[in-house]
Design a protein around this motif. Structure first.
Motif, PDB file in Angstrom:
ATOM      1  N   HIS A   1      -0.769  -8.648  -7.054  1.00 34.92           N
ATOM      2  CA  HIS A   1      -2.226  -8.758  -7.150  1.00 34.92           C
ATOM      3  C   HIS A   1      -2.975  -7.668  -6.386  1.00 34.92           C
ATOM      4  CE1 HIS A   1      -0.845 -12.779  -8.376  1.00 34.92           C
ATOM      5  NE2 HIS A   1      -1.957 -12.819  -9.096  1.00 34.92           N
ATOM      6  N   LEU A   2      -2.504  -7.271  -5.201  1.00 32.98           N
ATOM      7  CA  LEU A   2      -3.164  -6.180  -4.479  1.00 32.98           C
ATOM      8  C   LEU A   2      -2.942  -4.861  -5.209  1.00 32.98           C
ATOM      9  CD1 LEU A   2      -4.759  -5.090  -2.118  1.00 32.98           C
ATOM     10  CD2 LEU A   2      -2.646  -5.031  -0.762  1.00 32.98           C
ATOM     11  N   ASP A   3      -1.736  -4.658  -5.725  1.00 36.67           N
ATOM     12  CA  ASP A   3      -1.457  -3.444  -6.502  1.00 36.67           C
ATOM     13  C   ASP A   3      -2.348  -3.379  -7.740  1.00 36.67           C
ATOM     14  OD1 ASP A   3       0.686  -1.150  -6.917  1.00 36.67           O
ATOM     15  OD2 ASP A   3       0.424  -2.127  -8.858  1.00 36.67           O
ATOM     16  N   ASP A   4      -2.478  -4.497  -8.450  1.00 37.99           N
ATOM     17  CA  ASP A   4      -3.353  -4.539  -9.633  1.00 37.99           C
ATOM     18  C   ASP A   4      -4.795  -4.232  -9.262  1.00 37.99           C
ATOM     19  OD1 ASP A   4      -1.192  -5.186 -11.156  1.00 37.99           O
ATOM     20  OD2 ASP A   4      -1.674  -7.317 -11.353  1.00 37.99           O
ATOM     21  N   TYR A   5      -5.242  -4.791  -8.134  1.00 44.40           N
ATOM     22  CA  TYR A   5      -6.638  -4.589  -7.710  1.00 44.40           C
ATOM     23  C   TYR A   5      -6.907  -3.114  -7.433  1.00 44.40           C
ATOM     24  CZ  TYR A   5     -11.024  -5.231  -5.182  1.00 44.40           C
ATOM     25  OH  TYR A   5     -12.343  -5.146  -4.790  1.00 44.40           O
ATOM     26  N   LEU A   6      -6.004  -2.459  -6.730  1.00 47.73           N
ATOM     27  CA  LEU A   6      -6.207  -1.053  -6.384  1.00 47.73           C
ATOM     28  C   LEU A   6      -6.165  -0.163  -7.626  1.00 47.73           C
ATOM     29  CD1 LEU A   6      -4.101  -0.833  -3.094  1.00 47.73           C
ATOM     30  CD2 LEU A   6      -6.596  -0.886  -3.328  1.00 47.73           C
ATOM     31  N   HIS A   7      -5.369  -0.532  -8.616  1.00 48.29           N
ATOM     32  CA  HIS A   7      -5.352   0.223  -9.874  1.00 48.29           C
ATOM     33  C   HIS A   7      -6.673   0.073 -10.629  1.00 48.29           C
ATOM     34  CE1 HIS A   7      -0.870   0.700  -9.619  1.00 48.29           C
ATOM     35  NE2 HIS A   7      -1.174   1.812 -10.260  1.00 48.29           N
ATOM     36  N   LYS A   8      -7.260  -1.118 -10.555  1.00 47.91           N
ATOM     37  CA  LYS A   8      -8.511  -1.377 -11.280  1.00 47.91           C
ATOM     38  C   LYS A   8      -9.735  -0.844 -10.527  1.00 47.91           C
ATOM     39  CE  LYS A   8      -6.750  -5.586 -13.483  1.00 47.91           C
ATOM     40  NZ  LYS A   8      -6.868  -7.069 -13.555  1.00 47.91           N
ATOM     41  N   HIS A   9      -9.624  -0.675  -9.213  1.00 49.63           N
ATOM     42  CA  HIS A   9     -10.765  -0.233  -8.413  1.00 49.63           C
ATOM     43  C   HIS A   9     -10.392   1.084  -7.722  1.00 49.63           C
ATOM     44  CE1 HIS A   9     -11.260  -4.590  -8.921  1.00 49.63           C
ATOM     45  NE2 HIS A   9     -12.565  -4.388  -8.812  1.00 49.63           N
TER      46      HIS A   9
ATOM     47  N   LYS B   1       3.679   6.917  -0.824  1.00 48.06           N
ATOM     48  CA  LYS B   1       3.680   7.672   0.421  1.00 48.06           C
ATOM     49  C   LYS B   1       4.314   6.811   1.514  1.00 48.06           C
ATOM     50  CE  LYS B   1       0.907  11.280  -0.723  1.00 48.06           C
ATOM     51  NZ  LYS B   1       1.186  12.716  -0.508  1.00 48.06           N
ATOM     52  N   ASP B   2       5.095   7.463   2.377  1.00 47.64           N
ATOM     53  CA  ASP B   2       5.734   6.727   3.467  1.00 47.64           C
ATOM     54  C   ASP B   2       4.824   6.697   4.685  1.00 47.64           C
ATOM     55  OD1 ASP B   2       7.651   5.275   4.787  1.00 47.64           O
ATOM     56  OD2 ASP B   2       8.748   7.052   5.480  1.00 47.64           O
ATOM     57  N   TYR B   3       3.633   6.077   4.515  1.00 47.67           N
ATOM     58  CA  TYR B   3       2.690   5.976   5.613  1.00 47.67           C
ATOM     59  C   TYR B   3       3.246   5.068   6.704  1.00 47.67           C
ATOM     60  CZ  TYR B   3      -0.946   8.022   2.618  1.00 47.67           C
ATOM     61  OH  TYR B   3      -1.672   8.856   1.821  1.00 47.67           O
ATOM     62  N   ASP B   4       2.868   5.366   7.945  1.00 45.83           N
ATOM     63  CA  ASP B   4       3.243   4.486   9.048  1.00 45.83           C
ATOM     64  C   ASP B   4       2.433   3.193   8.923  1.00 45.83           C
ATOM     65  OD1 ASP B   4       2.934   3.367  11.928  1.00 45.83           O
ATOM     66  OD2 ASP B   4       4.507   4.868  12.128  1.00 45.83           O
ATOM     67  N   PRO B   5       3.074   2.024   9.059  1.00 41.33           N
ATOM     68  CA  PRO B   5       2.346   0.758   8.934  1.00 41.33           C
ATOM     69  C   PRO B   5       1.123   0.663   9.850  1.00 41.33           C
ATOM     70  CG  PRO B   5       4.696   0.345   8.933  1.00 41.33           C
ATOM     71  CD  PRO B   5       4.523   1.801   9.238  1.00 41.33           C
ATOM     72  N   SER B   6       1.211   1.254  11.055  1.00 37.92           N
ATOM     73  CA  SER B   6       0.076   1.192  11.977  1.00 37.92           C
ATOM     74  C   SER B   6      -1.122   1.957  11.438  1.00 37.92           C
ATOM     75  CB  SER B   6       0.472   1.748  13.349  1.00 37.92           C
ATOM     76  OG  SER B   6       0.786   3.135  13.263  1.00 37.92           O
TER      77      SER B   6
ATOM     78  N   ILE C   1       0.826  -1.211   0.000  1.00 33.33           N
ATOM     79  CA  ILE C   1       0.000   0.000   0.000  1.00 33.33           C
ATOM     80  C   ILE C   1       0.859   1.259   0.000  1.00 33.33           C
ATOM     81  CG2 ILE C   1      -1.624   1.325   1.419  1.00 33.33           C
ATOM     82  CD1 ILE C   1      -2.993  -1.315   2.104  1.00 33.33           C
ATOM     83  N   LYS C   2       1.971   1.240   0.738  1.00 31.92           N
ATOM     84  CA  LYS C   2       2.878   2.397   0.710  1.00 31.92           C
ATOM     85  C   LYS C   2       3.437   2.620  -0.695  1.00 31.92           C
ATOM     86  CE  LYS C   2       5.712   1.440   4.166  1.00 31.92           C
ATOM     87  NZ  LYS C   2       6.815   1.693   5.145  1.00 31.92           N
ATOM     88  N   GLU C   3       3.790   1.534  -1.350  1.00 33.65           N
ATOM     89  CA  GLU C   3       4.340   1.652  -2.700  1.00 33.65           C
ATOM     90  C   GLU C   3       3.280   2.073  -3.710  1.00 33.65           C
ATOM     91  OE1 GLU C   3       6.145  -2.114  -3.427  1.00 33.65           O
ATOM     92  OE2 GLU C   3       7.903  -1.704  -2.141  1.00 33.65           O
TER      93      GLU C   3
END
Length: 475
Positions: free
Chosen positions: A258-266, A204-209, A198-200
């Motif tokens: 797969h998560l990266d692809d999903y977020l690009h499509k949705h 953004k360098d979001y905090d994991p928490s 998700i950060k990638e």
């Protein structure tokens, strides 16, 4: 199934080292190896029957307390291939017993999530799943998710991800069909992979928490020859998904694609998720402003905390009594008096509230630090960061058996549900149920928890022609 090979049936249910899973050829990715479970059940049963049917041939063997009683072969049977097992628990070993049907039902549901289309029938009810881990999230979420749950699957892996509005993180993890309630290497890699991907994606360098707060997710992986940290198989220790292939890298790479692809499509899901992350970030920073002051206050008070009468042994100690550690949360100092006098100072602590706690439903976690009662309670339990350092195995709400006591009980349950749900998920939160009535004479005393129970006790003593003073119980 295909049915246990007829020649091996008796040995498979009664002799060690007779499993068909050695060498990894017939069963490459499974959980058990020796079939210890079925053999233990056989030994602990007064009656045990195993029947296998294969291509019109059948064999039935019966045992009693692990000793073979009969062995029957049949030909020309008109039955489907498969294995039938029945047993009756040995009362000489277990005495009076009962099945935890809620636990059995949950196990069955887990099996349906991992075996799409497979129907289980239990006590006249059928269980089946069409959407796998997606159904698991749907049945376990207590609120509507912020976005349509993400469901991804590939060879040897399936994941489902959603976010709610609460606090904490909730995961359901499985290995080769086994529910790993304490997680392990696969769950640790999953948590890391979600934050990294998700950060990638957002650059953004979001905090994991901030990414994982309010998450509810599930992962199922299939591992060759899995290594667990105990015989109960509730925590995975394997570092490879198969020889030469890192389990961590496998999960990280799968989500990275797969998560990266999903977020690009949705894009709508991606926007909602980012909004949630930003909200978590703002709240975390707002809390950090008062967190230092609250910690200093808690530290000072803990040195002479009149609210907490601590015990000597805690859950984090390496002591055989650590699992027996508990803390009673009571209404004020006077209410805690009787518990304090009768407690075991080795394992039982008492925390006294001052009046009714704040109703924190719908409030942010900032209130935990602003409210002295909540701040001291979280400090006493040591759960500010996570559950790893929880000081007591049981957190017992010990309020009076009246309207005010019930109200305080609900307010405390709301506090844990809102800000520390893992205390409940981990099975650490309890309610002390006190009796409402005492029916007694000179020889015996009965404590009753309802009007009906009191009436039965009174009627029983009347039949025995005894005097029976009835007293309304206090605390």
């Amino acid at each position: 199934g295909r049915g246990i090979p007829l020649k091996s049936l008796a040995a498979a249910v009664s002799e060690m080292n007779t499993g068909g899973k050695y060498g990894g050829s017939a069963f490459k990715k499974t959980v058990g190896l020796n079939g210890v479970g079925v053999k233990a059940v056989n030994m602990l049963s007064s009656e045990f029957t195993a029947r296998s049917v294969r291509d019109g041939e059948a064999r039935t063997v019966t045992f009693a307390q692990g000793l073979e009683q009969s062995d029957r072969w049949e030909s020309g049977v008109q039955e489907k291939n498969g294995t039938f097992i029945s047993f009756r628990v040995d009362r000489e070993v277990f005495g009076d017993y009962s099945y935890n049907l809620e636990y059995v039902e949950q196990m069955i549901r887990n099996y349906t999530y991992l075996n799409l289309g497979l129907t289980f029938r239990f006590n006249g009810q059928s269980y089946v799943s069409k959407n796998g881990l997606l159904d698991l999230l749907g049945e376990n979420m207590t609120e509507e998710p912020l976005y349509a749950p993400i469901h991804l699957s590939g060879e040897d892996i399936e994941v489902a991800i959603a976010h709610g509005t609460g606090y904490g993180e909730s995961y359901y993890s499985f290995v080769n069909g086994q529910y790993t309630s304490q997680g392990g290497t696969h769950q640790a890699a999953f948590r890391e992979a979600i934050a990294k991907t998700i950060k990638e994606f957002y650059h953004k360098d979001y905090d994991p928490s901030d990414i994982r707060t309010s998450i509810i997710a599930a992962i199922s992986v299939r591992v060759t020859d899995p290594v667990f940290e105990s015989q109960t198989k509730i925590k995975l220790g394997s570092k490879e998904i198969e020889p030469g292939v890192s389990l961590r890298n496998f999960i990280v790479d799968f989500l990275a694609k797969h998560l990266d692809d999903y977020l690009h499509k949705h894009s709508e899901t991606a926007q909602i998720l980012q909004k949630k992350i930003v909200e978590n970030e703002k709240e975390r920073k707002a809390i950090s402003g008062i967190q230092k002051k609250a910690r200093e206050t808690a530290k000072k008070v803990s040195l002479n905390n009149k609210k907490l009468r601590d015990c000597k042994i805690h859950l984090t100690d390496k002591n055989e009594l650590a699992e027996e550690s508990m803390i009673f949360i009571t209404e004020g100092n006077s209410a805690s008096g009787s518990i304090t006098k009768s407690r075991d100072v080795r394992t039982q602590a008492v925390f006294s509230l001052r009046g009714k706690p704040l109703n924190c439903f719908g409030l942010t976690k900032k209130v935990v630090y602003e409210n002295e009662e909540f701040n001291l309670l979280q400090a006493a339990l040591n759960i500010e960061e996570d559950m790893d350092n929880l000081r007591y195995n049981k957190v017992v709400i010990a309020t009076d058996a009246d309207v005010d006591g019930m109200h305080i009980r609900l307010l405390l349950m709301t506090f844990f549900l809102q800000f520390f749900p893992d205390v409940i998920r981990g099975g650490h939160l309890y309610v002390l149920q006190t009796p409402l009535f005492r029916v007694r004479n000179k020889k015996e005393t009965h404590y009753c928890y309802s009007e009906e129970e009191k009436n039965r006790a009174v009627a029983r003593m009347r039949r025995q022609r005894r005097n029976h003073p009835i007293q309304r119980s206090g605390r």
